[in-house]
Design a protein around this motif. Structure first.
Motif, PDB file in Angstrom:
ATOM      1  N   SER A 476       2.706  -8.608 -11.283  1.00  0.00           N
ATOM      2  CA  SER A 476       3.379  -7.315 -11.378  1.00  0.00           C
ATOM      3  C   SER A 476       4.534  -7.267 -10.383  1.00  0.00           C
ATOM      4  O   SER A 476       4.399  -7.677  -9.226  1.00  0.00           O
ATOM      5  CB  SER A 476       2.392  -6.177 -11.089  1.00  0.00           C
ATOM      6  N   SER A 478       7.321  -4.368  -9.116  1.00  0.00           N
ATOM      7  CA  SER A 478       7.796  -2.982  -9.183  1.00  0.00           C
ATOM      8  C   SER A 478       8.852  -2.737  -8.109  1.00  0.00           C
ATOM      9  O   SER A 478       8.767  -3.263  -6.998  1.00  0.00           O
ATOM     10  CB  SER A 478       6.629  -2.009  -8.992  1.00  0.00           C
ATOM     11  N   LYS A 517       6.086  -5.428  -4.613  1.00  0.00           N
ATOM     12  CA  LYS A 517       6.775  -4.142  -4.625  1.00  0.00           C
ATOM     13  C   LYS A 517       7.933  -4.171  -3.637  1.00  0.00           C
ATOM     14  O   LYS A 517       7.793  -4.653  -2.508  1.00  0.00           O
ATOM     15  CB  LYS A 517       5.805  -3.010  -4.264  1.00  0.00           C
TER      16      LYS A 517
END
Length: 753
Positions: A476, A478, A517
């Motif tokens: 992931s 972000s 992130k």
């Protein structure tokens, strides 16, 4: 035969040890003079500092004298109407401070009251002198007493015409209307050098009454200098900014008699010691000025060389200088003897045993230099060796790329892939070692260019998407909406940190996922603070290992390096890079749950953002434009790689073997950009760049980009290249992507300008 063989081995061993001895001794001799001179300067500076400390300690009661005059001026003790009480107080102060030679008060009528030390009637006695004026008649009385005020003799002096109002201390105190310090002078009563502090006295109505003064003898400074041990033939002296000698080992040389039989302090030019005169003249400062810090000078006298140091006093009340000189042979003699003895001992030990002799010779060398040089030598060795290995590695990887493009058979593709993986793994290992050695040696320079942190983030994550999918874990990425579009910094190093941390997270995570992130933790007018967090669901790191996880060659478990491979340098390099970019990296980890690495970087903000269509247009223009590229490089393999790197691009490449050939080819080919190797035979890259720049200035043609190429991580190479006229610097090996991006960047920057 054995006899001859024995002697042959003995002679061979002796020859080897003699050669080894010479290699150890010669560097000592070449550096001994500077080292010993530096040591002598330290010794002289220590003596000067010791002399200054002792001198100021001796003069410290003079500060008390200033406080005393200020106290007497503000109290009602100084009063002509109560002269007996005043004189008794003067006696008490003389008893307390042995540096005080006299305390006195002169009023505006011309009256004078003094207590002075005197050895005329008895050693350690006192002389009281009073001048009173009544009805226009002056009465002068002199009284000799014991320290207990027992009168030894008293008499009137009818012909005395002393007037305190005409004395310098009286006049200066009135003119300054404050506590003053006189320059050193010879006291009239004691014929000793000294200084005076004085202060005006006012009554409660603010009306001037007179001036009170204190005399402080400074002859003990000369006594101290005479006992000071400064080698065999060194000497110290103290002078003021006017060239008056304040203290000198021979106190009799301090005084000079004028034409009217008055006694004054000697000038430095009047001293009988020519060495003092020459040393002071070597200082070469304007009159009435003090050096701000110790100054070293040299001078010669009768063929001998002398060193001198001049140290100013710290107290502003005494604008004096301590001068100290020493002949070179004087302070180097004993050191040289000991030095030669040490060398002889080392050589003898080497002749007895090569190994033991080597150790002894090494110990003779300065321990400090050895300690400082050890770390630097290690880093230099790693940097040079890594570069020397990377150069052929670049050829291997470049050749592998060419083989991949040669339409190989399926079985050949497996071998090429095997070769490529092994080569990239070895190059990555060497890159880690090189980066760490460059950081430790202070050789790593960060770029300062505009880049898009969002783009860098996506590029780093995309590298591991396939690996994450193969391991069946989630990947992931972000990005906070507040993240600025453009910042100024080093995008390559930011990406390197991300690749290190994301790669580690992917490597150690077997189930779950890796979550990256990016956010902006703080924005100011000129700075932006970028925050990156890499979280994984791996096994976690034990608390006892978390402190050392950022050290060199450190991993959470020693078995990890065998299971996953790696040097343990990635985190250490990442931390160093974060610190170089004014940031830091932290770790939060729980066993069985996972780890989170967070790092913060401080970047410069970009005030104005170029329009997207303008940027796209500039990129398209650069992509479509064919550039004439000149490579000046003596290595055939590197030239071959450059040709293949640019084979599929619109750019045209010409190559030269050395600087001279490159200059001629530059004039004929007229390239748009030059890649210049630094080290070449016949003419190196520095000289070639300078001549190309001279040619451009002569013809008035615009400067084209010249990018320096070097395979050595030696401190100062990049700066030297820029001083020679290069616009940029690349460290070998250079990849195809780096080459094409560099050409694109140079002309993209030019299009912006």
């Amino acid at each position: 035969m054995n006899y001859l063989k024995k002697w042959w081995l003995t002679l061979s061993f002796t020859a080897i040890t003699i050669i080894l001895t010479s290699f150890i001794i010669i560097p000592h001799f070449t550096t001994s003079k500077d080292a010993l001179t530096g040591l002598a300067h330290d010794i002289m500076l220590n003596i000067s500092a010791y002399t200054l400390d002792k001198s100021e300690s001796y003069l410290r009661p003079a500060e008390n004298a200033a406080e005393l005059t200020r106290f007497l001026a503000d109290s009602n003790i100084v009063n002509s109407e109560h002269s007996d009480d005043m004189l008794r107080y003067f006696v008490e102060q003389l008893t307390l401070y042995h540096q005080f030679t006299g305390i006195y008060y002169g009023n505006i009528k011309g009256e004078f009251f003094m207590v002075n030390r005197s050895n005329d009637k008895m050693k350690g006695g006192l002389l009281t002198k009073t001048i009173k004026i009544k009805n226009g008649e002056q009465t002068t009385k002199m009284t000799w007493t014991t320290p207990e005020l027992k009168v030894l003799e008293s008499k009137l002096v009818p012909l005395d015409r002393f007037d305190p109002r005409k004395r310098p201390w009286f006049i200066d105190a009135l003119m300054n209307n404050d506590v003053i310090w006189t320059a050193p002078y010879i006291f009239f009563t004691t014929q000793k050098p000294g200084i005076t502090t004085a202060s005006p006295v006012y009554n409660t109505k603010g009306e001037l009454q007179g001036v009170v003064g204190v005399d402080i003898t400074i002859d003990k400074l000369s006594t101290f200098l005479s006992k000071l041990n400064i080698g065999k033939n060194g000497k110290a002296f103290i002078v003021d900014t006017s060239g008056n000698v304040v203290a000198f080992p021979d106190v009799t040389a301090l005084k000079q008699t004028t034409g009217n039989n008055k006694i004054r302090l000697s000038k430095i030019s009047e001293l009988p010691d020519p060495l003092c005169r020459k040393s002071y003249n070597s200082l070469k400062i304007p009159p009435d000025q003090l050096p701000e810090k110790p100054v070293f000078t040299t001078f010669e006298h009768m063929g001998d060389r002398y060193n001198a140091v001049f140290t100013p006093f710290n107290n502003k009340h005494w604008p004096w200088i301590i001068g100290l000189y020493l002949p070179e042979d004087d302070y180097l003699g004993t050191i040289k003897d000991n030095y030669r003895l040490s060398l002889a001992t080392g050589a003898f030990a080497i002749l007895l045993s090569g190994f033991i002799g080597w150790i002894v010779a090494r110990k003779i060398n300065s321990a400090k230099e050895a300690a400082v040089a050890a770390s630097h030598a290690k880093s230099q060795f790693l940097a040079v060796m890594s570069h020397e290995i990377r150069t052929p590695m670049n050829v291997i990887l470049g050749t592998t790329d060419l083989l991949k493009e040669s339409d190989p058979r399926d079985d050949q593709k497996k071998y090429i892939k095997l070769l490529e993986n092994a080569g990239e793994g070895l190059l990555a290992l060497i890159n880690d070692i090189l980066d760490m050695s460059k950081v430790e040696a202070g050789l790593l320079d960060l770029e300062s260019i505009e880049f898009n942190p969002t783009k860098i983030m996506h590029q780093a994550c995309s590298v591991f998407e396939l690996t994450a999918a193969q391991k069946n874990i989630r990947m992931s990425c972000s990005i906070d909406g507040k993240l600025p579009e453009r910042v100024i910094g080093d995008p390559v190093r930011v990406k390197q940190i991300l690749l290190n941390l994301i790669g580690n997270a992917i490597k150690f995570t077997e189930a779950g996922g890796v979550y990256v992130k990016a956010s902006c933790s703080h924005i100011s007018e000129h700075k932006v603070e970028l925050k990156f967090a890499i979280k994984d669901t791996g096994p976690g790191i034990p608390k006892k290992r978390q402190i050392a996880i950022f050290d060199h060659f450190t991993q959470a478990d020693s078995s990890i390096s065998r299971e996953y491979q790696g040097t343990g340098l990635g985190l250490s390099i990442s931390k160093k890079l974060c610190e170089m970019m004014n940031g830091d990296i932290t770790l939060s980890s729980t066993m069985g749950i996972g780890s989170t690495f967070t790092f913060i970087l401080v970047m410069d903000r970009v005030s104005a953002q170029p329009l997207a269509e303008d940027k796209d247009k500039a990129c398209k223009d650069n992509e479509l434009t064919s550039r004439k590229v000149l490579l000046i490089e003596d290595n055939h393999s590197n030239k071959l790689l450059f040709k293949h790197f640019l084979a599929g691009s619109p750019h045209v490449l010409e190559c030269a073997d050395n600087g001279e050939e490159g200059i001629q080819l530059y004039k004929d080919f007229q390239p748009d950009i030059i890649f210049m190797d630094i080290e070449m035979p016949i003419m190196d890259g520095f000289k070639a760049t300078e001549e190309i720049r001279d040619w451009q200035r002569l013809l008035g043609t615009p400067k084209i980009p010249i990018i320096a190429l070097s395979a050595h991580a030696i401190k100062g190479t990049a700066d030297a290249a820029r001083e020679a006229g290069c616009t940029g610097y690349l460290t070998k090996p250079v990849t195809k992507l780096q080459l094409l991006e560099r050409i694109d960047r140079e002309f993209r920057n030019n299009s912006k300008n």
